[in-house]
Design a protein around this motif. Structure first.
Motif, mmCIF file in Angstrom:
data_model
loop_
_atom_site.group_PDB
_atom_site.id
_atom_site.type_symbol
_atom_site.label_atom_id
_atom_site.label_comp_id
_atom_site.label_asym_id
_atom_site.label_seq_id
_atom_site.Cartn_x
_atom_site.Cartn_y
_atom_site.Cartn_z
ATOM 1 N N ASP A 189 0.799 -1.232 0.000
ATOM 2 C CA ASP A 189 0.000 0.000 0.000
ATOM 3 C C ASP A 189 0.830 1.281 0.000
ATOM 4 O OD1 ASP A 189 0.954 -0.166 2.547
ATOM 5 O OD2 ASP A 189 -1.010 -0.193 3.513
ATOM 6 N N LYS A 190 2.165 1.201 0.109
ATOM 7 C CA LYS A 190 3.022 2.399 0.042
ATOM 8 C C LYS A 190 3.660 2.585 -1.325
ATOM 9 C CE LYS A 190 2.419 3.140 4.477
ATOM 10 N NZ LYS A 190 1.564 4.268 4.927
ATOM 11 N N MET A 191 3.545 1.578 -2.166
ATOM 12 C CA MET A 191 4.240 1.606 -3.446
ATOM 13 C C MET A 191 3.625 2.642 -4.388
ATOM 14 S SD MET A 191 4.948 -1.524 -6.142
ATOM 15 C CE MET A 191 6.030 -2.394 -5.001
ATOM 16 N N VAL A 192 4.516 3.356 -5.116
ATOM 17 C CA VAL A 192 4.092 4.326 -6.122
ATOM 18 C C VAL A 192 4.765 3.952 -7.437
ATOM 19 C CG1 VAL A 192 4.085 6.752 -6.832
ATOM 20 C CG2 VAL A 192 3.809 6.150 -4.402
ATOM 21 N N SER B 149 -3.040 8.930 -6.644
ATOM 22 C CA SER B 149 -1.744 9.468 -6.215
ATOM 23 C C SER B 149 -0.633 8.433 -6.294
ATOM 24 C CB SER B 149 -1.851 10.002 -4.790
ATOM 25 O OG SER B 149 -2.136 8.950 -3.882
ATOM 26 N N ARG B 150 -1.010 7.162 -6.510
ATOM 27 C CA ARG B 150 -0.013 6.099 -6.475
ATOM 28 C C ARG B 150 0.452 5.660 -7.861
ATOM 29 N NH1 ARG B 150 -2.031 1.302 -3.264
ATOM 30 N NH2 ARG B 150 0.192 0.758 -3.366
ATOM 31 N N ILE B 151 -0.074 6.270 -8.900
ATOM 32 C CA ILE B 151 0.367 5.888 -10.240
ATOM 33 C C ILE B 151 0.233 7.073 -11.188
ATOM 34 C CG2 ILE B 151 -1.930 4.973 -10.834
ATOM 35 C CD1 ILE B 151 -0.400 2.871 -12.576
ATOM 36 N N ILE C 96 9.283 1.621 -10.238
ATOM 37 C CA ILE C 96 8.919 1.855 -8.839
ATOM 38 C C ILE C 96 9.525 3.186 -8.387
ATOM 39 C CG2 ILE C 96 9.115 1.003 -6.470
ATOM 40 C CD1 ILE C 96 9.297 -1.814 -7.645
ATOM 41 N N VAL C 97 8.668 4.139 -8.080
ATOM 42 C CA VAL C 97 9.119 5.438 -7.593
ATOM 43 C C VAL C 97 9.325 5.393 -6.086
ATOM 44 C CG1 VAL C 97 8.498 7.882 -7.384
ATOM 45 C CG2 VAL C 97 7.914 6.607 -9.469
ATOM 46 N N LYS C 98 8.453 4.641 -5.419
ATOM 47 C CA LYS C 98 8.511 4.548 -3.963
ATOM 48 C C LYS C 98 7.977 3.199 -3.552
ATOM 49 C CE LYS C 98 6.606 6.745 0.181
ATOM 50 N NZ LYS C 98 5.672 7.809 0.681
#
Length: 626
Positions: free
Chosen positions: A547-550, A589-591, A623-625
């Motif tokens: 759930d933290k992945m961007v 906000s995550r992609i 993967i940004v984050k």
């Protein structure tokens, strides 16, 4: 049209329309007498004299509606609705537009109708599913249709293939000069013709002289043993009518009669005990065991203009009380021409259900009535924007007959069942072998077009009916599993099983990238393909599990086209990819994504092959984050 007489809801003296003024008095009387052909002439004469108004236009529209002259009816309804009208007028106008193939305009009138009658079942059905038409048009074809040698330039309808290999039908082909003022055609008579199933040929048409009178007769239904016939007849043949002294007209209805075969001839005629001179009973159809008679009527208790009813046949000319078959079949419109097959499937025609136009043929399996089974439109090519009705089916000979005015007259057509295969897909976990409930299973044709998508039951199964000798494939997916594609080989008919084991997702997630199979795009397009969607579902699952992945999406094109255009195209592809993932419940906000055109090819080539071009039309997921 002549067929409408058979299920006509007659307008008696108490309900006749009063003349608007002395100018319309003659036309109004003809209209009230159901002499629509002559009434139209009188109303048109008034219009030509400059005496037309909303009332005259409405009378013209309704007269043409009753004769099912769809073009003229729509023309005059268009003039009528310039001023506010009752709800049924908008409904009729909508039906006439639909019968002319003007579906969008029809929907506009149906919306007005629904706003005025929101509790009407026809209005509810429309508002719940206003875009029903594509679903009917896309429905798998159940029958092939061809014309018959029975037809003439007169009306023919109501064909049933009996056990004696004769097709019994109703026609206006008689040579009588006496015509019905409803549409200026001769009165209906019953005819029969031998049918050879081996080569699908017909013999010589014969008239059933022992039953025909100067009034209307037909259609008919014959018991399995061939010894009893139920048939419809104008009640005036029995001098059973309402005498309107003011109009100087006798109004008959349609009643059902029973005849038995004696020495090869039909006789011993009896009127059924539930007949009446104040309502019609028509279009009989007897069950295989001879114990239930289905028919059409507008008797008290009818939900709409006419309903399908049934009555128990107890033998010795004893009958139960007629029962309305209920809301799963009947509507506020017209339900007519019931036919019950040997395996208890009821076919009927309806103007009140969502269809292609006019009367459409529907079917319902009465064995499944307790399982929330609903009537289904049998679709094209049986149904068209015109009137399609009087469908019958002989299960022993595996052939159906129905009638339609698609060519201008009421004609009889043959309906040959399309060979089908019952394809059952069983979706399981590839590691444990356990069935997967709630898996999404799509069936695709040979061109990879999705025909329909369903979800598996608790046992992991889903069933589709497909055509014989055609290739299909199954796409199965479930959150947490790799999607899979499974072929359905050509089959000559019967049943087949397709095993669809899905492997639990084991996506490669590196420090910098989520590695998926290539999300390829079609040439010069940016829409997500079915194959791309199945692969992107894996990314959705990874994001839900982390759930933290961007993620940042990089989208690329091949090197065909101009650089500027390719940059724009790739940007559209990136946005399509991002929108798909967001649509699956991932926060926006995550992609994010961006197009890179042809600037970063996966395979550098000048004269690229089609395969190389396809690999360059791709998306990457960085993967940004974490």
């Amino acid at each position: 049209m002549k067929k409408l007489y058979i299920v006509l809801i007659l307008v008696f003296a108490a309900n006749t329309i009063k003349a608007q003024n002395k100018d319309t008095q003659k036309a109004d009387k003809l209209y009230a007498q159901l002499e629509y052909v002559d009434a139209v002439k009188e109303y048109l004469s008034l219009v030509n004299k400059g005496k037309g108004d909303a009332y005259v236009y409405k009378q013209l529209a309704d007269a043409y509606y009753n004769m099912f002259n769809t073009v003229e009816a729509a023309k005059w309804y268009a003039k009528v609705v310039d001023t506010p009208q009752d709800a049924e007028t908008y409904y009729k106008y909508g039906q006439m537009l639909k019968a002319n193939g003007k579906y969008e305009e029809s929907n506009k009138q149906m919306k007005v109708f629904a706003s005025k009658m929101p509790n009407d079942e026809r209005a509810r059905a429309f508002m719940e599913n206003p875009d029903y038409l594509p679903k009917i048009l896309d429905r798998q074809k159940a029958f092939n249709v061809k014309t018959t040698a029975i037809n003439t330039d007169k009306s023919e309808f109501g064909a049933v293939l009996a056990g004696d290999n004769n097709v019994y039908f109703t026609s206006t082909r008689n040579k009588s000069k006496r015509t019905d003022g409803w549409n200026d055609e001769p009165y209906l008579d019953i005819y029969y013709v031998s049918y050879n199933a081996a080569d699908a040929t017909f013999g010589k048409v014969e008239e059933l002289t022992e039953l025909n009178t100067k009034w209307h007769e037909g259609p008919v239904s014959i018991t399995a043993d061939g010894n009893t016939m139920y048939f419809a007849r104008d009640s005036q043949a029995d001098k059973n009518f309402v005498n309107d002294k003011k109009l100087r007209t006798k109004f008959g209805v349609v009643n059902i009669y029973k005849a038995t075969k004696q020495d090869g001839k039909w006789g011993n005629l009896k009127s059924l005990p539930f007949n009446s001179k104040t309502y019609s009973t028509s279009s009989p159809s007897i069950s295989k065991d001879g114990k239930t008679l289905y028919f059409s009527s507008d008797m008290p208790g009818t939900m709409g203009q006419s309903d399908i009813w049934k009555v128990s046949v107890n033998g010795d000319d004893s009958y139960g009380s007629p029962e309305n078959v209920g809301k799963k079949i009947n509507t506020e419109g017209k339900e007519q021409f019931p036919f019950i097959t040997d395996d208890n499937v009821l076919y009927f025609s309806s103007s009140g259900r969502q269809g292609l136009g006019g009367l459409d043929v529907f079917s319902i399996d009465l064995n499944k009535m307790g399982e929330d089974g609903m009537a289904k439109n049998v679709g094209k090519p049986v149904n068209t924007e015109k009137d399609d009705f009087a469908f019958s089916f002989n299960t022993a000979k595996n052939i159906g007959f129905f009638s339609s005015n698609r060519g201008g007259n009421d004609d009889i057509f043959i309906a040959e069942p399309v060979c089908s295969v019952e394809a059952t897909t069983i979706v399981t976990d590839a590691k444990t072998g356990q069935p997967i409930e709630g898996a999404r299973v799509a069936i695709l044709d040979a061109k990879k077009n999705i025909i329909e998508t369903r979800s598996t039951a608790a046992n992991g199964e889903v069933m589709y009916m497909v055509e014989c000798n055609k290739e299909y494939s199954i796409q199965a997916s479930k959150d947490g599993y790799d999607s899979g594609v499974f072929a359905i080989a050509k089959n000559k008919g019967g049943k087949t099983k397709v095993d669809a084991p899905l492997s639990p997702i084991d996506v490669i997630v590196t420090e910098t990238e989520v590695v998926l199979k290539d999300i390829n795009f079609e040439y010069n397009k940016s829409n997500i393909t079915p194959e791309g969607a199945f692969e992107l579902d894996k990314l959705v699952q990874v994001l839900k599990n982390n759930d933290k992945m961007v993620i940042f999406v990089k989208s690329h094109t091949d090197n065909r086209g101009k650089d500027e255009y390719n940059m724009e195209l790739s940007d559209r592809r990136a946005k399509s990819t991002v929108q798909y993932v967001i649509s699956k419940g991932v926060d926006a906000s995550r992609i994010s994504g961006k197009g890179y055109g042809e600037s970063e090819p996966k395979i550098s080539c000048t004269e690229c092959t089609e395969e190389q071009h396809a690999q360059n039309r791709r998306s990457e997921f960085l993967i940004v984050k974490k």
